[in-house]
Design an enzyme around this catalytic site. Sequence first.
Site, PDB file in Angstrom:
ATOM      1  N   ASP A 133       0.829  -1.200   0.000  1.00 30.24           N
ATOM      2  CA  ASP A 133       0.000   0.000   0.000  1.00 30.24           C
ATOM      3  C   ASP A 133       0.869   1.257   0.000  1.00 30.24           C
ATOM      4  OD1 ASP A 133      -1.812   2.046   0.530  1.00 30.24           O
ATOM      5  OD2 ASP A 133      -2.912   0.903   2.035  1.00 30.24           O
ATOM      6  N   ASP A 156      -5.841   3.887 -11.675  1.00 29.11           N
ATOM      7  CA  ASP A 156      -7.208   3.420 -11.918  1.00 29.11           C
ATOM      8  C   ASP A 156      -8.155   4.622 -11.850  1.00 29.11           C
ATOM      9  OD1 ASP A 156      -9.746   2.205 -11.851  1.00 29.11           O
ATOM     10  OD2 ASP A 156      -8.963   0.445 -10.796  1.00 29.11           O
TER      11      ASP A 156
END
Length: 250
Positions: A133, A156
Site C-alpha cells: 500500500d 485506476d
Amino acid sequence: MVSTSPKFPTGPASDPATSHHERRIRTFHARRGRLTRGQAAALERHWAEWGVEIDGTSLDLGKLFAGAGLAPDNPVILEIGFGMGDATARMAADAAAEGIGILAADVHTPGQGNLLNLADQANLTNIRIANGDAIILLREMLAPASLAGLRIYFPDPWPKARHHKRRMIQPEFVALAASRLRAGAAFHCATDWEPYAEQMLEVLSVSPDLINQYGDGYAPRPAFRPMTKFERQGLEKGHVVHDLLFTRTP
C-alpha cells in the site's frame, strides 16, 4: 484464514502490512496473477536484494540504494503503480546516468517480476521495488522532504460515480505526498480518462504545497515519459492523454 506467506520463499509477501487493519477506502486491488518463468526466476533471484515490503518500517533511502551509484544527496523518485514496468525500466536507465534512484511501488506480482527481470537484463542497479500500500509507504516509511520526485501514471480512474472516492488523487493524499517531496521536486501525473484529469487538475491546483509548472493547465507530454502499450491502446480508442506537472513549493 488467508495465508500471508510469500509465493516464493524470498519473494514479495501477499499482505506485508498485516498489522494495518485500517477502515480506509482502498485505491487499489491486490493482484497476484499468473507468472511467467522469467518473472518467477527474477523474483527468486533479486527480491531479497531489490525488493521492499511495505510493512510500516521506516526506510533509510541512502541504505536502501547503497551501491546504486546515486548522487551525493541520494535523489530518489517514487513511482506509484508501474504496471509491467517497461516504461519504468526505460526511465530508470536515463535516471541512472544522473545518479537518481527509482523506488517503484505496486501490488501486481507479475509486474514486479517483470520489472526485476528488465532491471537485471539492463544491469540497472538504481531500481528498488516496493510491494504493498503506497499510503503506508508515504505515511510511515518515508521521511518528510525525502523524495526528489513522485510519478503516478495512469492510475485506476474508477469511472463509476459511486467509486470516485477510491481515486488516488484526493486532497488528503496530495497533502501527504507533497510533504514527502523536497523543495522543487516534481509531482507528475498522467491519465487518459478526461474526467479524472479534470479532478486531478482541480485537486493539485488548490494545494498550497504545489505549483503548476504550466500556469493553470495541463502540461505537454514530456519526452522523458515513454509511451506504453496501455497508452497506445487508449489513444487508439480515441482517449486524450493529459499530463499534469507540478513542483513542490520552497
